[in-house]
Design an enzyme around this catalytic site. Structure first.
Site, short mmCIF file in Angstrom:
data_model
loop_
_atom_site.label_atom_id
_atom_site.label_comp_id
_atom_site.label_asym_id
_atom_site.label_seq_id
_atom_site.Cartn_x
_atom_site.Cartn_y
_atom_site.Cartn_z
N SER A 415 32.93 36.66 40.45
CA SER A 415 32.36 35.36 40.81
C SER A 415 31.56 35.45 42.10
O SER A 415 30.84 34.50 42.44
CB SER A 415 33.45 34.30 40.92
OG SER A 415 34.57 34.80 41.57
N HIS A 436 30.01 35.33 33.75
CA HIS A 436 30.88 34.57 34.66
C HIS A 436 31.50 33.39 33.90
O HIS A 436 30.86 32.35 33.73
CB HIS A 436 30.05 34.10 35.86
CG HIS A 436 30.84 33.40 36.91
ND1 HIS A 436 30.31 32.43 37.72
CD2 HIS A 436 32.14 33.50 37.26
CE1 HIS A 436 31.23 31.99 38.54
NE2 HIS A 436 32.37 32.61 38.27
N GLU A 448 28.06 31.50 32.83
CA GLU A 448 26.88 31.92 33.58
C GLU A 448 26.63 33.38 33.23
O GLU A 448 27.52 34.22 33.42
CB GLU A 448 27.12 31.80 35.10
CG GLU A 448 26.78 30.46 35.69
CD GLU A 448 26.87 30.46 37.22
OE1 GLU A 448 26.20 29.64 37.85
OE2 GLU A 448 27.62 31.28 37.80
N ASN A 486 28.48 28.33 41.95
CA ASN A 486 29.30 28.41 43.16
C ASN A 486 28.45 28.39 44.43
O ASN A 486 28.90 27.92 45.46
CB ASN A 486 30.17 29.66 43.13
CG ASN A 486 31.34 29.50 42.17
OD1 ASN A 486 31.64 28.38 41.72
ND2 ASN A 486 31.99 30.59 41.81
P1 NAI Z 1 44.08 37.83 38.63
O1 NAI Z 1 44.63 38.30 39.91
O2 NAI Z 1 44.75 36.70 37.95
O3 NAI Z 1 44.05 39.05 37.59
C1 NAI Z 1 43.53 40.33 37.87
C2 NAI Z 1 44.26 41.31 36.97
O4 NAI Z 1 43.60 42.57 37.04
C3 NAI Z 1 45.71 41.56 37.37
O5 NAI Z 1 46.55 41.33 36.25
C4 NAI Z 1 45.72 43.01 37.78
O6 NAI Z 1 46.95 43.67 37.51
C5 NAI Z 1 44.61 43.57 36.94
N1 NAI Z 1 44.06 44.85 37.39
C6 NAI Z 1 43.91 45.31 38.65
N2 NAI Z 1 43.37 46.57 38.60
C7 NAI Z 1 43.19 46.88 37.30
C8 NAI Z 1 42.69 48.02 36.62
N3 NAI Z 1 42.25 49.09 37.29
N4 NAI Z 1 42.65 47.98 35.27
C9 NAI Z 1 43.08 46.91 34.60
N5 NAI Z 1 43.59 45.82 35.19
C10 NAI Z 1 43.64 45.80 36.52
O7 NAI Z 1 42.56 37.54 38.88
P2 NAI Z 1 41.63 36.49 38.14
O8 NAI Z 1 41.73 35.19 38.80
O9 NAI Z 1 41.84 36.61 36.69
O10 NAI Z 1 40.18 37.05 38.51
C11 NAI Z 1 39.62 38.17 37.84
C12 NAI Z 1 38.14 38.20 38.10
O11 NAI Z 1 37.55 36.99 37.63
C13 NAI Z 1 37.75 38.29 39.56
O12 NAI Z 1 36.60 39.07 39.67
C14 NAI Z 1 37.48 36.85 39.96
O13 NAI Z 1 36.57 36.73 41.03
C15 NAI Z 1 36.83 36.34 38.67
N6 NAI Z 1 36.89 34.90 38.46
C16 NAI Z 1 38.02 34.19 38.72
C17 NAI Z 1 38.08 32.82 38.49
C18 NAI Z 1 39.32 32.04 38.75
O14 NAI Z 1 39.25 30.80 38.79
N7 NAI Z 1 40.46 32.67 38.90
C19 NAI Z 1 36.90 32.09 37.95
C20 NAI Z 1 35.79 32.95 37.62
C21 NAI Z 1 35.79 34.29 37.91
#
Ligand code: NAI
Ligand code: 3HC
Length: 711
Positions: A415, A436, A448, A486
């Site tokens: 994001s 996104h 997006e 954003n």
């Molecule tokens: P999260 O913390 O809920 O999940 C991330 C996951 O990735 C965790 O389960 C972690 O164990 C896993 N992970 C870490 N290293 C890894 C690897 N090498 N291989 C496979 N899995 C791995 O994070 P979230 O919120 O789901 O965010 C993920 C992405 O989405 C980020 O880039 C964030 O900026 C983006 N994003 C998040 C939003 C939100 O509202 N949470 C909205 C839009 C985008």
């Protein structure tokens, strides 16, 4: 006769065919052509009955919406409408059988109801979707539909605008018979059956109109639901009023009432905004430098890296669309947590009746958990959704570059991070793109699509096309910090915080914006998303901020206290165990203390100023984005805000809203704010330029047609 309508004969049955591709809208020439055909039939002794059918993929999708635009902008006169044609059809002494395939929507259903009988293909749909355009049925739909389907069903269909499938339409009395197989042949046979019978007129069928005792609670309940579920929209309430007239007045007077309400709605700002949204949703799919015929990459198998909040939701989106998907996380515990969340989400969808258990079981079978990248080699598309951090993203993309087949799409859900830098970790930046998704990914409609410097046209075209299959609305944006949504949200939320620091209460700021139509106030939204997310980003990027520029501080202080919002039970508001919010006097107290220390003078701030400051902060940043070329058109920004940020559809999006207020007025207000609050309110050069030229954002987009890729 008009080229758009053909009259032929099959023995003693006349066949009237409408041919106005793509959707047989009732453009000028179509109603006239149908009218002429009905007149000819009445004079032809060899004809005993008629079939009215649509050529091509559908019956009639409704009035030509472009004509409405011309009418309300004064480019064309308001005509007599469809009512005279409908009476001509209904008064025909030779029965008219309307044969429906595809859709009979809006004016299409109104024409169908003026026929004496309706037959339909089993997969056809009928509906009065006018409310979605901010209007109500304008050709007696609110008067004939309750006579066929009953008052309750008519209210539901006209207020919600949702289509009804043909088998249900038979059940409700809207359609007389389903025709399996060849529709035209079946309709002709049906016409022969009824040719000798008297032709029933819908307008004379009063049996389903109910009594006052039956109808009063129906209208009261509908008004109540509308006020909460369609808060701020005027057309649904007008539709109820028109149907109420059908139950109280003779048909002709009911039509008069409907007309009055229809015209009021059509010439309202709401309708203009919603029609802008209708065309805008279709326009965002058109990318000037990517032709329609760009080859697409087949996406039959997907893989998601990261099974957290976003990854889990994204896997569900693919599974729901019938695409098998691998879901990888770094360790078993995280993977189990991710799967448990997916199951919980699906279970609640079944409970709420959104999905059947059988559908969910099929989806779950399509999601295959894994701890390794091995299986990624045959995925056509990979979406990375690991923690937000450039080093980790680059590590994952290096690995994807190693394992994925050539030509696979490598997408990141980042994001905030630079797509080009992520792409640089691979040997194939042309395959890398940003997708996104918004949280919760399985619910939010916005996607997006972030174009990197090297992203290939095939990859972009595929993602745009795929977004539809996934049930999303894809909008192409450029690669700037925060992308479009954003990046604009930053100044919007910053302004909300300034307002609190200047004396407005948390509740007053949120209420002003909810009253404006936003789904949630900016401070409550922060609590929902987690205040710590923005706090971390602010800390990371602080070095990029221009020194000396005013920054809000209260939210950072709340974060320092561990008040992250809903997830910690307290943020701007406090929350009970069911996450129900209530105002927190402690926050009011703290803010007062901090602002006294910072010597920020306090004052009463009117709701109008709260709205102007927050919304014009969006608009000013939107203008910069547009000028810099990170969004293709003003309407792209509008579609992003309507589908990702809870902006009220009846205001058409922030840029359309600014055009409606008048850019000169917006510019003058921004100058006022600049005088009061300094550099942060410097007007975007494009806003200044268009305001001075008396133009709109919409004009700029049409003239420029810029590409979203920024070198
Ligand atoms: P999260 O913390 O809920 O999940 C991330 C996951 O990735 C965790 O389960 C972690 O164990 C896993 N992970 C870490 N290293 C890894 C690897 N090498 N291989 C496979 N899995 C791995 O994070 P979230 O919120 O789901 O965010 C993920 C992405 O989405 C980020 O880039 C964030 O900026 C983006 N994003 C998040 C939003 C939100 O509202 N949470 C909205 C839009 C985008
Ligand atoms: N008027 C003018 N253009 C229309 C139109 C209409 N009623 N309906 C669709 N179109 C155009 C679209 O803008 C699009 O144009 P483009 O290719 O240049 O972008 C093209 O037809 C194809 O439309 P879609 O891409 O939406 O095609 P789909 O197959 O995905 O969907 C549909 C077809 C379900 C019919 C959908 O287009 C739709 O919902 N249309 C609007 C239906 C509607 O709102 N009808 C009511 C009109 S108001 C009315 O009838 C008032 C009456 O009461 C007097």
């Amino acid at each position: 006769m008009s080229d758009l309508v053909q009259l032929t004969k099959n023995g003693d049955i006349a066949v009237i065919t409408i041919n106005n591709p793509p959707v047989n809208a009732l453009s000028p020439g179509v109603p006239e052509g149908i009218g002429e055909a009905i007149e000819q039939i009445s004079k032809d002794p060899g004809v005993r009955a008629a079939v009215l059918i649509g050529g091509g993929r559908t019956f009639i999708a409704g009035a030509d919406i472009k004509e409405f635009e011309k009418m309300t902008s004064g480019k064309t006169e308001r005509g007599a409408g469809l009512l005279p044609l409908l009476l001509k059809i209904e008064n025909s002494t030779k029965p008219v059988v309307v044969a429906i395939h595809g859709n009979a929507f809006g004016g299409g259903l109104e024409i169908a109801m003026s026929g004496h009988y309706r037959v339909a293909s089993p997969d056809a749909q009928v509906g009065q979707p006018e409310v979605k355009l901010g209007i109500i049925p304008g050709a007696a739909g609110t008067q004939r539909l309750p006579r066929l389907a009953g008052v309750e069903k008519a209210v539901e269909m006209c207020v919600e605008g949702k289509p009804v499938k043909a088998p249900d339409a038979v059940k409700y009395g809207i359609v007389d018979r389903l025709i399996e197989g060849d529709l035209l042949a079946g309709a002709i046979a049906f016409a022969r059956e009824v040719a000798a019978k008297p032709a029933p007129k819908t307008r004379e069928r009063n049996g389903k109109l109910g009594t006052a005792e039956q109808n009063t609670p129906i209208f009261a309940a509908a008004r109540e639901t509308t006020r909460t579920k369609q808060r701020g929209f005027m057309a649904p309430l007008a539709a109820i009023e028109a149907i109420e007239a059908a139950t109280k007045l003779p048909f002709e007077q009911g039509c008069e009432k409907e007309k009055e309400l229809f015209v009021k709605c059509l010439f309202s700002d709401q309708s203009k905004a919603l029609i802008h949204v209708f065309f805008g949703e279709r326009e965002v799919a058109k990318i000037p430098d990517i032709p329609k015929e760009t080859p697409l990459i087949p996406v039959n198998k997907a893989a998601v890296a990261g099974a957290g909040t976003m990854g889990g939701g994204i896997a569900m989106v693919f599974a729901n669309a019938g695409i098998p998907v691998l879901l990888k996380d770094a360790d078993q515990a995280a993977l189990d947590r991710g799967l448990a969340n997916i199951q919980k989400n699906y279970a609640s969808s079944v409970k709420r009746g959104r999905f059947t258990q059988q559908f969910v079981d099929e989806c779950l079978k399509r999601i295959q958990p894994t701890l390794s990248f091995d299986g990624f080699s045959d995925a056509d598309m990979v979406i990375e959704a690991v923690f937000e951090g450039m080093a980790l993203k680059k590590e994952v993309f290096t690995e994807l570059d190693r394992v994925c087949k050539s030509g696979a799409i490598l997408a990141s859900n980042t994001s905030t991070l630079n797509i080009d830098e992520i792409a640089s970790a691979t040997s194939r930046p042309e395959s890398v793109i940003g997708t996104h998704f918004f949280s919760p990914a399985n619910v939010m409609r916005l996607l997006e699509i972030v174009r990197g410097r090297a992203t290939s046209k095939e990859v972009i075209a595929t993602c745009m096309q795929l977004s539809k299959k996934l049930g999303k609305i894809g909008v192409l944006v450029g690669n700037c910090r925060g992308f479009v949504g954003n990046r604009m949200f930053g100044p919007y939320r910053r302004e909300a915080q300034f307002l609190v620091e200047e004396g407005a209460s948390v509740e007053a700021v949120d209420k002003a914006l909810v009253d404006y139509g936003m789904a949630m106030g900016p401070l409550a939204t922060g609590d929902l998303a987690g205040l710590d997310v923005g706090w971390r980003i602010r800390k990371e990027y602080r070095h990029l901020e221009k020194p000396g520029i005013r920054q809000p501080f209260a939210e950072d202080r709340l974060c320092e206290m561990g008040r992250y919002g809903q997830k910690t039970g307290a943020g701007w508001y406090k929350y009970d165990e069911n996450r129900k919010p209530s105002g927190d006097p402690e926050v009011a107290e703290l803010v007062r203390k901090w602002t006294t220390e910072a010597k920020i003078s306090q004052r009463q701030i009117p709701a109008e100023e709260i709205v102007d400051r927050c919304i014009y902060a969006l608009v000013n940043e939107g203008a910069r984005i547009l000028e810099e070329g990170y969004a293709l058109r003003a309407v792209d920004i509008d579609i992003i805000y309507l589908n990702g940020y809870g902006f009220p559809a009846y205001r058409g999006g922030p840029m359309w809203y600014a055009d409606t207020v008048g850019l000169k007025n917006v510019y003058d207000r921004v100058l006022e704010f600049q005088k009061q609050h300094g550099e942060i309110w410097e007007p975007a050069p494009l806003l200044k330029q268009l305001a001075e030229q008396g133009k709109k954002f919409a004009d700029f987009a049409k003239e420029q047609g810029v590409a979203a890729s920024k070198p």
